[in-house]
Design a protein around this motif. Structure first.
Motif, PDB file in Angstrom:
ATOM      1  N   TRP A  23       0.839  -1.200   0.000  1.00  0.00           N
ATOM      2  CA  TRP A  23       0.000   0.000   0.000  1.00  0.00           C
ATOM      3  C   TRP A  23       0.880   1.259   0.000  1.00  0.00           C
ATOM      4  O   TRP A  23       0.647   2.194  -0.772  1.00  0.00           O
ATOM      5  N   VAL A  24       1.886   1.278   0.886  1.00  0.00           N
ATOM      6  CA  VAL A  24       2.783   2.438   0.958  1.00  0.00           C
ATOM      7  C   VAL A  24       3.476   2.645  -0.386  1.00  0.00           C
ATOM      8  O   VAL A  24       3.579   3.770  -0.881  1.00  0.00           O
ATOM      9  N   PHE A  25       3.954   1.564  -0.983  1.00  0.00           N
ATOM     10  CA  PHE A  25       4.639   1.669  -2.271  1.00  0.00           C
ATOM     11  C   PHE A  25       3.722   2.270  -3.339  1.00  0.00           C
ATOM     12  O   PHE A  25       4.105   3.204  -4.051  1.00  0.00           O
ATOM     13  N   VAL A  26       2.517   1.742  -3.442  1.00  0.00           N
ATOM     14  CA  VAL A  26       1.580   2.216  -4.464  1.00  0.00           C
ATOM     15  C   VAL A  26       1.164   3.661  -4.198  1.00  0.00           C
ATOM     16  O   VAL A  26       1.096   4.485  -5.121  1.00  0.00           O
ATOM     17  N   GLU A  27       0.882   3.996  -2.953  1.00  0.00           N
ATOM     18  CA  GLU A  27       0.501   5.385  -2.612  1.00  0.00           C
ATOM     19  C   GLU A  27       1.635   6.356  -2.931  1.00  0.00           C
ATOM     20  O   GLU A  27       1.381   7.490  -3.325  1.00  0.00           O
ATOM     21  N   SER A  28       2.882   5.914  -2.746  1.00  0.00           N
ATOM     22  CA  SER A  28       4.007   6.821  -2.987  1.00  0.00           C
ATOM     23  C   SER A  28       4.253   7.076  -4.470  1.00  0.00           C
ATOM     24  O   SER A  28       5.041   7.952  -4.818  1.00  0.00           O
ATOM     25  N   LEU A  29       3.585   6.312  -5.321  1.00  0.00           N
ATOM     26  CA  LEU A  29       3.688   6.577  -6.762  1.00  0.00           C
ATOM     27  C   LEU A  29       2.894   7.819  -7.158  1.00  0.00           C
ATOM     28  O   LEU A  29       3.134   8.399  -8.216  1.00  0.00           O
ATOM     29  N   ASN A  30       1.948   8.213  -6.314  1.00  0.00           N
ATOM     30  CA  ASN A  30       1.100   9.386  -6.573  1.00  0.00           C
ATOM     31  C   ASN A  30       1.532  10.538  -5.675  1.00  0.00           C
ATOM     32  O   ASN A  30       2.115  10.327  -4.620  1.00  0.00           O
ATOM     33  N   THR A  31       1.208  11.727  -6.090  1.00  0.00           N
ATOM     34  CA  THR A  31       1.532  12.880  -5.266  1.00  0.00           C
ATOM     35  C   THR A  31       0.267  13.655  -4.959  1.00  0.00           C
ATOM     36  O   THR A  31      -0.637  13.738  -5.780  1.00  0.00           O
ATOM     37  N   GLY A  32       0.223  14.171  -3.779  1.00  0.00           N
ATOM     38  CA  GLY A  32      -0.918  14.968  -3.344  1.00  0.00           C
ATOM     39  C   GLY A  32      -1.054  14.875  -1.839  1.00  0.00           C
ATOM     40  O   GLY A  32      -0.608  13.909  -1.208  1.00  0.00           O
ATOM     41  N   ASN A  41       0.281   7.109   7.582  1.00  0.00           N
ATOM     42  CA  ASN A  41      -0.483   6.179   8.417  1.00  0.00           C
ATOM     43  C   ASN A  41      -0.119   4.728   8.129  1.00  0.00           C
ATOM     44  O   ASN A  41       0.097   3.932   9.040  1.00  0.00           O
ATOM     45  N   MET A  42      -0.035   4.371   6.852  1.00  0.00           N
ATOM     46  CA  MET A  42       0.248   2.976   6.509  1.00  0.00           C
ATOM     47  C   MET A  42       1.692   2.597   6.811  1.00  0.00           C
ATOM     48  O   MET A  42       1.973   1.452   7.138  1.00  0.00           O
TER      49      MET A  42
END
Length: 153
Positions: A23-32, A41-42
């Motif tokens: 989850w952290v890896f995938v979220e870090s691909l996006n910015t905002g 949090n994750m």
């Protein structure tokens, strides 16, 4: 708490930590701004779950593993202990350090920079790969116990 229940909690928390790292890896691909909060949090969830995995697995190892170790060493797969368990015992500390490092780097404003996100991505990726290796090693150790019990019967 029974040994079987503890033995189920150990890989369950490990898999949940692995999923949180994905989850952290995938979220870090996006910015905002919404992504930064979820990443923070994750990453904390990764660290907490990995520490729980370590503490529960360590307790099980100290209290219950002695009998299984004897079965593995006497069975046809002694390498399940001599290689996989010994490797797991030492490599896991690197995984624990990376999981502890993750919320530290995501808690700063460094994550809002491209270089900072790359550090988060690489750290999460290393956690994912090492967690998969730990799960695989655990499966070999478990199979070592099973084949040791089958051949003893």
């Amino acid at each position: 708490m029974s040994g079987e229940f503890i033995l189920l909690l150990h890989p369950a928390f490990g898999i949940l930590a692995l999923l949180a790292a994905v989850w952290v890896f995938v979220e870090s691909l996006n910015t905002g701004d919404i992504h930064y909060g979820r990443i923070r949090n994750m990453s904390l969830v990764v660290a907490v779950l990995m520490w729980l995995t370590y503490l529960i697995g360590g307790y099980w190892y100290v209290v219950f593993y002695g009998g299984d170790k004897a079965v593995i060493k006497a069975g046809p797969w002694p390498f399940a202990h001599s290689f996989f368990m010994e490797t797991k015992e030492h490599v896991f500390f690197m995984l624990l350090l990376l999981a502890t490092f993750l919320p530290i780097i995501t808690g700063s404003d460094l994550i809002k920079q491209v270089a900072g996100r790359k550090v988060v991505q690489w750290t999460a990726a290393m956690i994912i790969v090492l967690a998969l290796l730990m799960e695989g090693a655990g499966a070999v150790i478990s199979m070592g116990v099973k084949v040791g019990l089958f051949t003893a019967a």
